[in-house]
Design a protein around this motif. Structure first.
Motif, PDB file in Angstrom:
ATOM      1  N   PHE A  74      -9.222   1.893  -0.878  1.00  0.00           N
ATOM      2  CA  PHE A  74      -9.839   1.787   0.435  1.00  0.00           C
ATOM      3  C   PHE A  74     -10.275   3.172   0.872  1.00  0.00           C
ATOM      4  CE2 PHE A  74      -5.255   1.687   0.532  1.00  0.00           C
ATOM      5  CZ  PHE A  74      -4.923   2.751   1.354  1.00  0.00           C
ATOM      6  N   TYR A  75     -11.218   3.196   1.798  1.00  0.00           N
ATOM      7  CA  TYR A  75     -11.877   4.422   2.207  1.00  0.00           C
ATOM      8  C   TYR A  75     -11.765   4.617   3.707  1.00  0.00           C
ATOM      9  CZ  TYR A  75     -15.868   7.664   2.447  1.00  0.00           C
ATOM     10  OH  TYR A  75     -16.696   8.742   2.652  1.00  0.00           O
ATOM     11  N   ASN A  76     -11.123   5.698   4.123  1.00  0.00           N
ATOM     12  CA  ASN A  76     -10.995   6.040   5.528  1.00  0.00           C
ATOM     13  C   ASN A  76     -10.481   4.878   6.381  1.00  0.00           C
ATOM     14  OD1 ASN A  76     -11.138   8.064   7.477  1.00  0.00           O
ATOM     15  ND2 ASN A  76     -13.049   7.264   8.266  1.00  0.00           N
ATOM     16  N   SER A  77      -9.443   4.228   5.890  1.00  0.00           N
ATOM     17  CA  SER A  77      -8.872   3.075   6.576  1.00  0.00           C
ATOM     18  C   SER A  77      -7.439   2.888   6.087  1.00  0.00           C
ATOM     19  CB  SER A  77      -9.722   1.822   6.297  1.00  0.00           C
ATOM     20  OG  SER A  77      -9.830   1.581   4.916  1.00  0.00           O
ATOM     21  N   CYS A  78      -6.886   1.710   6.319  1.00  0.00           N
ATOM     22  CA  CYS A  78      -5.541   1.378   5.857  1.00  0.00           C
ATOM     23  C   CYS A  78      -5.613   0.189   4.911  1.00  0.00           C
ATOM     24  CB  CYS A  78      -4.636   1.026   7.035  1.00  0.00           C
ATOM     25  SG  CYS A  78      -4.391   2.383   8.200  1.00  0.00           S
ATOM     26  N   ARG A  97      -2.639   0.146  10.333  1.00  0.00           N
ATOM     27  CA  ARG A  97      -1.614  -0.449   9.477  1.00  0.00           C
ATOM     28  C   ARG A  97      -1.322  -1.899   9.852  1.00  0.00           C
ATOM     29  NH1 ARG A  97       4.765   1.320   9.222  1.00  0.00           N
ATOM     30  NH2 ARG A  97       5.426  -0.469   7.978  1.00  0.00           N
ATOM     31  N   GLU A  98      -1.130  -2.150  11.134  1.00  0.00           N
ATOM     32  CA  GLU A  98      -0.746  -3.490  11.578  1.00  0.00           C
ATOM     33  C   GLU A  98      -1.782  -4.536  11.186  1.00  0.00           C
ATOM     34  OE1 GLU A  98      -0.750  -0.745  13.628  1.00  0.00           O
ATOM     35  OE2 GLU A  98       1.418  -0.429  13.544  1.00  0.00           O
ATOM     36  N   LEU A  99      -3.049  -4.228  11.388  1.00  0.00           N
ATOM     37  CA  LEU A  99      -4.108  -5.174  11.015  1.00  0.00           C
ATOM     38  C   LEU A  99      -4.192  -5.349   9.496  1.00  0.00           C
ATOM     39  CD1 LEU A  99      -6.961  -4.214  13.502  1.00  0.00           C
ATOM     40  CD2 LEU A  99      -5.578  -6.297  13.508  1.00  0.00           C
ATOM     41  N   ALA A 104      -3.342  -8.924   4.929  1.00  0.00           N
ATOM     42  CA  ALA A 104      -2.734  -9.139   3.607  1.00  0.00           C
ATOM     43  C   ALA A 104      -1.812 -10.355   3.615  1.00  0.00           C
ATOM     44  CB  ALA A 104      -1.965  -7.892   3.175  1.00  0.00           C
ATOM     45  N   VAL A 105      -0.985 -10.479   4.635  1.00  0.00           N
ATOM     46  CA  VAL A 105      -0.072 -11.620   4.734  1.00  0.00           C
ATOM     47  C   VAL A 105      -0.858 -12.922   4.875  1.00  0.00           C
ATOM     48  CG1 VAL A 105       1.669 -12.719   6.211  1.00  0.00           C
ATOM     49  CG2 VAL A 105       1.909 -10.308   5.574  1.00  0.00           C
ATOM     50  N   ASN A 106      -1.886 -12.936   5.699  1.00  0.00           N
ATOM     51  CA  ASN A 106      -2.684 -14.154   5.888  1.00  0.00           C
ATOM     52  C   ASN A 106      -3.353 -14.590   4.591  1.00  0.00           C
ATOM     53  OD1 ASN A 106      -2.024 -14.505   8.588  1.00  0.00           O
ATOM     54  ND2 ASN A 106      -3.744 -13.292   9.308  1.00  0.00           N
ATOM     55  N   TRP A 107      -3.915 -13.645   3.831  1.00  0.00           N
ATOM     56  CA  TRP A 107      -4.546 -14.000   2.546  1.00  0.00           C
ATOM     57  C   TRP A 107      -3.493 -14.499   1.561  1.00  0.00           C
ATOM     58  CZ3 TRP A 107      -9.100 -10.793   0.341  1.00  0.00           C
ATOM     59  CH2 TRP A 107     -10.149 -10.797   1.254  1.00  0.00           C
ATOM     60  N   CYS A 108      -2.349 -13.867   1.567  1.00  0.00           N
ATOM     61  CA  CYS A 108      -1.259 -14.268   0.672  1.00  0.00           C
ATOM     62  C   CYS A 108      -0.813 -15.700   0.965  1.00  0.00           C
ATOM     63  CB  CYS A 108      -0.101 -13.286   0.849  1.00  0.00           C
ATOM     64  SG  CYS A 108       1.384 -13.669  -0.090  1.00  0.00           S
ATOM     65  N   VAL A 119       3.604  -3.116   0.024  1.00  0.00           N
ATOM     66  CA  VAL A 119       3.200  -1.713   0.070  1.00  0.00           C
ATOM     67  C   VAL A 119       2.020  -1.551   1.020  1.00  0.00           C
ATOM     68  CG1 VAL A 119       1.697  -1.936  -1.956  1.00  0.00           C
ATOM     69  CG2 VAL A 119       2.619   0.311  -1.362  1.00  0.00           C
ATOM     70  N   TRP A 120       1.968  -0.424   1.713  1.00  0.00           N
ATOM     71  CA  TRP A 120       0.835  -0.118   2.601  1.00  0.00           C
ATOM     72  C   TRP A 120       0.627   1.395   2.616  1.00  0.00           C
ATOM     73  CZ3 TRP A 120       1.205   3.225   6.645  1.00  0.00           C
ATOM     74  CH2 TRP A 120       2.507   3.547   7.073  1.00  0.00           C
ATOM     75  N   ALA A 121      -0.564   1.803   3.002  1.00  0.00           N
ATOM     76  CA  ALA A 121      -0.895   3.224   3.186  1.00  0.00           C
ATOM     77  C   ALA A 121      -2.155   3.322   4.046  1.00  0.00           C
ATOM     78  CB  ALA A 121      -1.119   3.926   1.851  1.00  0.00           C
ATOM     79  N   CYS A 122      -2.313   4.460   4.698  1.00  0.00           N
ATOM     80  CA  CYS A 122      -3.519   4.734   5.474  1.00  0.00           C
ATOM     81  C   CYS A 122      -4.117   6.046   4.978  1.00  0.00           C
ATOM     82  CB  CYS A 122      -3.187   4.854   6.964  1.00  0.00           C
ATOM     83  SG  CYS A 122      -2.668   3.287   7.709  1.00  0.00           S
ATOM     84  N   SER A 123      -5.427   6.039   4.747  1.00  0.00           N
ATOM     85  CA  SER A 123      -6.076   7.207   4.182  1.00  0.00           C
ATOM     86  C   SER A 123      -6.659   8.130   5.227  1.00  0.00           C
ATOM     87  CB  SER A 123      -7.189   6.769   3.224  1.00  0.00           C
ATOM     88  OG  SER A 123      -8.221   6.113   3.930  1.00  0.00           O
TER      89      SER A 123
END
Length: 124
Positions: A74-78, A97-99, A104-108, A119-123
């Motif tokens: 991902f680019y300049n986001s989370c 992060r929250e969104l 991710a949970v909704n797609w899962c 796992v999560w990260a923000c760039s």
């Protein structure tokens, strides 16, 4: 006298603001890449603040000891990956992060149950 005090106070505040360090990622204040990844045996890795997509991908894979079978950049986001009990997964890329985790949970949940963020990260 009150006007001089107000002016001096404003000047001191302005100088103080300039002296406060602001943290920047490895890529400085430019747009930054990040990545999240998971593997079949519970491996996970992430990266943030990278100059290139390739560097972000490689750093996330290093965290997985190169065992990640799913790596999303991902680019300049989370970004976040959620995983269900049955192995289904979902990825979210959003502005915070929250969104990202929620997406991710909704797609899962389209293919699994009891989805949780792995796992999560923000760039940025």
């Amino acid at each position: 006298m009150a006007r001089i005090t107000l002016t001096v106070s404003a000047l001191v505040a302005l100088i103080g603001l300039q002296a406060v360090p602001v943290a920047a990622g490895e890529c400085g204040y430019d747009y930054c890449w990040g990545a999240v990844g998971i593997g079949p045996s519970g491996e996970w890795g992430y990266s943030y603040g990278k100059w290139s997509e390739e560097d972000a991908y490689n750093t996330a894979q290093d965290g997985c000891r190169w065992g990640c079978t799913i790596v999303k950049t991902f680019y300049n986001s989370c970004g976040a990956i959620a995983v269900a009990d049955n192995g289904a997964w979902g990825f979210g890329r959003e502005w915070n992060r929250e969104l990202a985790e929620s997406t991710a949970v909704n797609w899962c949940m389209d293919n699994g149950r009891n989805c949780r963020t792995r796992v999560w990260a923000c760039s940025k």
